[in-house]
Design a protein around this motif. Structure first.
Motif, PDB file in Angstrom:
ATOM      1  N   ALA A 107       7.361   3.480   5.716  1.00  0.00           N
ATOM      2  CA  ALA A 107       8.475   2.711   5.962  1.00  0.00           C
ATOM      3  C   ALA A 107       9.592   3.789   5.374  1.00  0.00           C
ATOM      4  CB  ALA A 107       8.507   1.661   5.168  1.00  0.00           C
ATOM      5  N   ALA A 108       9.345   4.473   4.393  1.00  0.00           N
ATOM      6  CA  ALA A 108      10.446   5.518   3.902  1.00  0.00           C
ATOM      7  C   ALA A 108      10.587   6.636   4.791  1.00  0.00           C
ATOM      8  CB  ALA A 108      10.214   6.218   2.631  1.00  0.00           C
ATOM      9  N   LYS A 109       9.949   7.064   5.656  1.00  0.00           N
ATOM     10  CA  LYS A 109      10.031   8.274   6.583  1.00  0.00           C
ATOM     11  C   LYS A 109      10.772   7.685   7.667  1.00  0.00           C
ATOM     12  CE  LYS A 109       7.354  11.554   9.201  1.00  0.00           C
ATOM     13  NZ  LYS A 109       5.931  11.910   9.689  1.00  0.00           N
ATOM     14  N   ALA A 110      10.299   6.476   8.135  1.00  0.00           N
ATOM     15  CA  ALA A 110      11.011   5.830   9.220  1.00  0.00           C
ATOM     16  C   ALA A 110      12.455   5.562   8.989  1.00  0.00           C
ATOM     17  CB  ALA A 110      10.413   4.333   9.457  1.00  0.00           C
ATOM     18  N   LYS A 111      12.983   5.362   7.717  1.00  0.00           N
ATOM     19  CA  LYS A 111      14.333   5.263   7.445  1.00  0.00           C
ATOM     20  C   LYS A 111      15.098   6.516   7.179  1.00  0.00           C
ATOM     21  CE  LYS A 111      13.358   2.195   3.952  1.00  0.00           C
ATOM     22  NZ  LYS A 111      13.481   1.369   2.881  1.00  0.00           N
ATOM     23  N   LYS A 112      14.580   7.573   7.281  1.00  0.00           N
ATOM     24  CA  LYS A 112      15.172   8.999   7.128  1.00  0.00           C
ATOM     25  C   LYS A 112      15.869   9.192   8.269  1.00  0.00           C
ATOM     26  CE  LYS A 112      12.614  10.861   3.141  1.00  0.00           C
ATOM     27  NZ  LYS A 112      11.682  11.974   2.650  1.00  0.00           N
ATOM     28  N   GLN A 113      15.064   8.999   9.429  1.00  0.00           N
ATOM     29  CA  GLN A 113      15.507   9.270  10.928  1.00  0.00           C
ATOM     30  C   GLN A 113      15.746  10.966  10.900  1.00  0.00           C
ATOM     31  OE1 GLN A 113      15.475   7.663  13.634  1.00  0.00           O
ATOM     32  NE2 GLN A 113      14.442   5.848  12.580  1.00  0.00           N
ATOM     33  N   SER A 115       0.762  -1.283  -0.011  1.00  0.00           N
ATOM     34  CA  SER A 115       0.091  -0.052   0.026  1.00  0.00           C
ATOM     35  C   SER A 115       0.898   1.095   0.042  1.00  0.00           C
ATOM     36  CB  SER A 115      -0.777   0.114   1.309  1.00  0.00           C
ATOM     37  OG  SER A 115      -0.180   0.348   2.409  1.00  0.00           O
ATOM     38  N   ARG A 116       0.188   2.202  -0.618  1.00  0.00           N
ATOM     39  CA  ARG A 116       0.994   3.600  -0.535  1.00  0.00           C
ATOM     40  C   ARG A 116       1.445   4.025   1.059  1.00  0.00           C
ATOM     41  NH1 ARG A 116      -1.728   8.206  -4.206  1.00  0.00           N
ATOM     42  NH2 ARG A 116      -1.167   6.737  -5.682  1.00  0.00           N
ATOM     43  N   GLU A 117       0.409   3.874   1.817  1.00  0.00           N
ATOM     44  CA  GLU A 117       0.617   4.442   3.046  1.00  0.00           C
ATOM     45  C   GLU A 117       1.506   3.965   3.657  1.00  0.00           C
ATOM     46  OE1 GLU A 117      -0.265   6.968   6.239  1.00  0.00           O
ATOM     47  OE2 GLU A 117      -1.333   7.180   4.543  1.00  0.00           O
ATOM     48  N   ALA A 118       1.765   2.498   3.567  1.00  0.00           N
ATOM     49  CA  ALA A 118       2.643   1.654   4.189  1.00  0.00           C
ATOM     50  C   ALA A 118       4.300   1.944   3.708  1.00  0.00           C
ATOM     51  CB  ALA A 118       2.591   0.277   4.015  1.00  0.00           C
ATOM     52  N   ALA A 119       4.104   2.139   2.460  1.00  0.00           N
ATOM     53  CA  ALA A 119       5.550   2.617   1.755  1.00  0.00           C
ATOM     54  C   ALA A 119       6.004   3.869   2.203  1.00  0.00           C
ATOM     55  CB  ALA A 119       5.264   2.418   0.162  1.00  0.00           C
ATOM     56  N   SER A 120       4.870   4.752   2.246  1.00  0.00           N
ATOM     57  CA  SER A 120       5.311   6.254   2.676  1.00  0.00           C
ATOM     58  C   SER A 120       5.837   6.376   4.156  1.00  0.00           C
ATOM     59  CB  SER A 120       4.218   7.188   2.342  1.00  0.00           C
ATOM     60  OG  SER A 120       4.582   8.393   3.121  1.00  0.00           O
TER      61      SER A 120
END
Length: 672
Positions: free
Chosen positions: A666-672, A659-664
């Motif tokens: 996850a990407a935000k979490a990895k930016k820290q 899903s788009r929400e999950a992908a978004s």
């Protein structure tokens, strides 16, 4: 013709003038030495009262000893009133007082008092939030420029009251002097409230206390104090009492929770189990150093060095801590859970706090949510900056999560808390990554990015380990981002990706047959023993959309059975709703194969077969049994429709959010 007698005449004149001046000076000195200073007692009383705006009185006698640099003023009986707004009537009232006064600084309107000696004094000190202080000598009691610089203070018996209501401080101290006590003849007892917590203290010190640094050697001091649930014992020396500069002491500190030190000392430490710490404490200027810390934190040992620097706008805490053995029971308070009974009772001399069992019993709510609901303390996150490294050489009492070792670097800067890097040895593998909490926002922005590498499944699942199975190794990840002020509220709003993958390995066949409700296989293995079957692959992957975990790829494929699960977990409500379908690959009788429903809550999960498919098989068995009892078994015969899963496709699906929400998230979490 030049008059040669003129220089000869001037010399006797100069000598006579010098002799007159010397005589006048000697006369002045004699007058000053023998001057009846007590005659000035009333004029001094009126002058000081007028200049300070409050009553000052030398009640019996005034005497002065003059020197080249200053004067020693002796007062037999003195009363100096407090301002009208103060609680105590007197700033100082004493049987006798003696103080040295520097003369030259008076020219610049500075009052420098190198020494004060008081006999049986009653002191009343008070400060207000608007800056008023009873010891400011001018009519404007908030004017710090008129406050005297005091060097040494000698006290022979007496008492002191100090009130700062806006800081939650209200203390009363009694002093007694006994020369038989050696180099610490002054005993003190303190009782009252400090930072709105009950405080009691007692100890000894030298009869000379150094209020301001004036080149004198440090004076000895010892203290035994209890504030709230915290107890401090210390013995050493202090150079300057007003700022505690030059502290050099051994300390023993213990209490129910290190977090309790924040209101007392302004140091924002995490919530912990009961603790007992000892070491050396030193202070120079604005920097505190705790050196050689040793002790216990619940069931865990801990040691290291810490520094607390108060020179910057925000205080800065730094250091390195290490545990030879860290007990998992001690981690609960870090995420907002009460300590276990073992941790609560681990430290001698500390009253145990309420345990997690007692808290649950008091709530009388067995269905209560299990995710921690303790909220973030934003004031603490913004109170200081920090950089602290912690390492645990070995982790024990891991129960269902076999941790081996761990290390974390905790950084706090301008309200943003990060655990980076975070490394844990888990089940022979590792869990590594970072967690970030932005406390400048409310609710806080929280992100977690964690990678799982090579965990041994037979150690990760205790029940499987007891069957002496040999699983493969597990890899996975957790990438979640959301907002919240507690673990529960954050996970209830988080979005991202959660996945765990494993390849080939060995798995208990008996356990699989129980999971598949295969009665014939269970009987066979109960009679003939268990054996292992090959695990081809397994995946556990979820799309997390605003607190709801949707199954993306939940599958386990063995040589006997293919298991697939679908459904969701609502982390906000903490409810479960999954259906597990088992498709055996072999033929078997006595099979009641039907979907397994997993529901309930995280705190009280439930499992049961779906009634529809099971009822259909039951009805068929009844019909066939009416014709011939042996035919009833036909209704339970499993023909084995399951086929091998496409492991590569399963792994590919598990590796990426759908899903788009999950992908978004996850990407935000990895930016820290």
């Amino acid at each position: 013709m030049t008059d040669v007698r003129a220089p000869q005449l001037r010399l006797p004149i100069l000598l006579r003038i010098g002799a007159v001046l010397l005589g006048l000076l000697l006369t002045l000195l004699l007058v000053l030495v023998f001057f009846p200073w007590n005659m000035l007692r009333e004029p001094v009383n009126r002058y000081v009262s007028e200049r300070t705006g409050r009553k000052f009185e030398i009640t019996r006698r005034l005497d002065v000893d003059l020197g080249w640099r200053g004067a020693t003023i002796k007062l037999d009986g003195v009363e100096f009133a407090n301002p009208a707004w103060a609680r105590d009537p007197y700033l100082v009232k004493a049987e006798r007082a003696e103080f040295e006064l520097r003369l030259w600084p008076l020219l610049s309107r500075r009052v420098v008092i190198p020494r004060i000696a008081l006999v049986s004094p009653v002191l009343g000190l008070q400060m207000e939030e608007d800056g008023r202080r009873t010891w400011a000598l001018g009519k404007n009691t908030a004017d710090s420029g008129t406050a005297p610089v005091i060097g040494l203070l000698e006290v022979d018996n007496g008492s002191l009251d100090f009130l700062a209501g806006f800081r939650g401080v209200d203390l009363h101290a009694d002093f007694s002097f006994d020369s038989a006590q050696g180099d610490m003849p002054l005993t003190y007892r303190i009782k009252g409230r400090y930072q709105r917590q009950a405080l009691t203290a007692q100890g000894r010190t030298g009869n000379v206390l150094q209020i301001e640094s004036a080149g004198a050697p440090p004076f000895p001091i010892e203290i035994d104090a209890t504030a709230g649930r915290t107890r401090l014992k210390a013995q050493g020396t202090v150079a300057e009492l007003s700022t505690l500069d030059g502290v050099d002491a051994r300390f023993d500190l213990r209490g129910q929770n290190l977090g309790d030190l924040y209101p007392l000392l302004g140091i924002a430490l995490p919530q912990t189990s009961p603790y007992a710490l000892s070491g050396e404490l030193r202070k120079q200027a604005k920097q505190w150093n705790a050196i050689g810390i040793k002790g216990k934190l619940g069931l865990s040992d801990i040691g290291g060095d810490m520094r607390f620097d108060q020179s910057a706008k925000l205080p800065y805490l730094s250091g390195q801590l290490r545990s030879s053995v860290m007990d998992m029971d001690d981690l609960g308070p870090l995420i907002g859970l009460p300590p276990t009974e073992r941790s609560a009772n681990a430290v001698d001399g500390v009253a145990p706090p309420p345990t997690i069992t007692e808290v649950k019993r008091a709530r009388r709510d067995p269905g209560r949510k299990v995710l921690p609901t303790a909220t973030l303390d934003f004031e603490r996150l913004r109170a200081m900056n920090a950089d602290v490294k912690y390492t645990a050489d070995r982790i024990r009492n891991v129960r269902e999560l076999p941790l081996d070792q761990g290390a974390v670097q905790v950084k706090l800067k301008d309200g943003v808390l990060t655990l980076d890097p975070l490394k844990l040895g888990v089940a022979g593998g590792s869990l590594a990554g970072a967690i970030r909490i932005d406390g400048t926002r409310n609710p806080a922005d929280i992100r977690a990015a964690l990678d799982v590498r090579a965990m041994q499944l037979n150690r990760l699942i205790p029940k499987v380990e007891t069957m002496r199975t040999s699983f493969g190794k597990l890899d996975g990840r957790v990438n979640l981002a959301g907002q919240g002020n507690s673990v529960a509220s954050w996970m209830g709003s988080a979005s991202g990706d959660v996945a765990a993958l494993t390849g080939r390995g060995q798995f208990s066949n008996l356990l699989l047959e129980f999971m598949g409700l295969d009665g014939g296989e269970i009987i066979k293995f109960l009679l003939g023993g268990d054996r292992n079957v090959t695990l081809r692959c397994a995946a556990l992957a979820f799309d997390v959309d605003k607190g709801t975990m949707h199954s993306r790829s939940v599958m386990m494929d063995t040589e006997d059975t293919v298991f697939n699960a679908t459904g969701q977990a609502d982390l906000s409500k903490e409810t479960l709703d999954f259906v597990v379908r088992a498709q055996p690959k072999d033929m078997s009788i006595l099979s009641l194969r039907t979907p397994l429903h997993i529901g309930g809550t995280l705190g009280s999960p439930s499992a049961g077969v779906e009634a529809g498919p099971l009822a259909t098989r039951g009805a068929l068995a009844v019909v066939l049994g009416a014709i011939n009892p042996l035919l009833a078994l036909a209704a339970t015969v499993e023909t084995g429709p399951g086929t091998d899963a496409d492991c590569q496709e399963v792994m590919a699906t598990a590796k990426r959010p759908a899903s788009r929400e999950a992908a978004s998230g996850a990407a935000k979490a990895k930016k820290q």
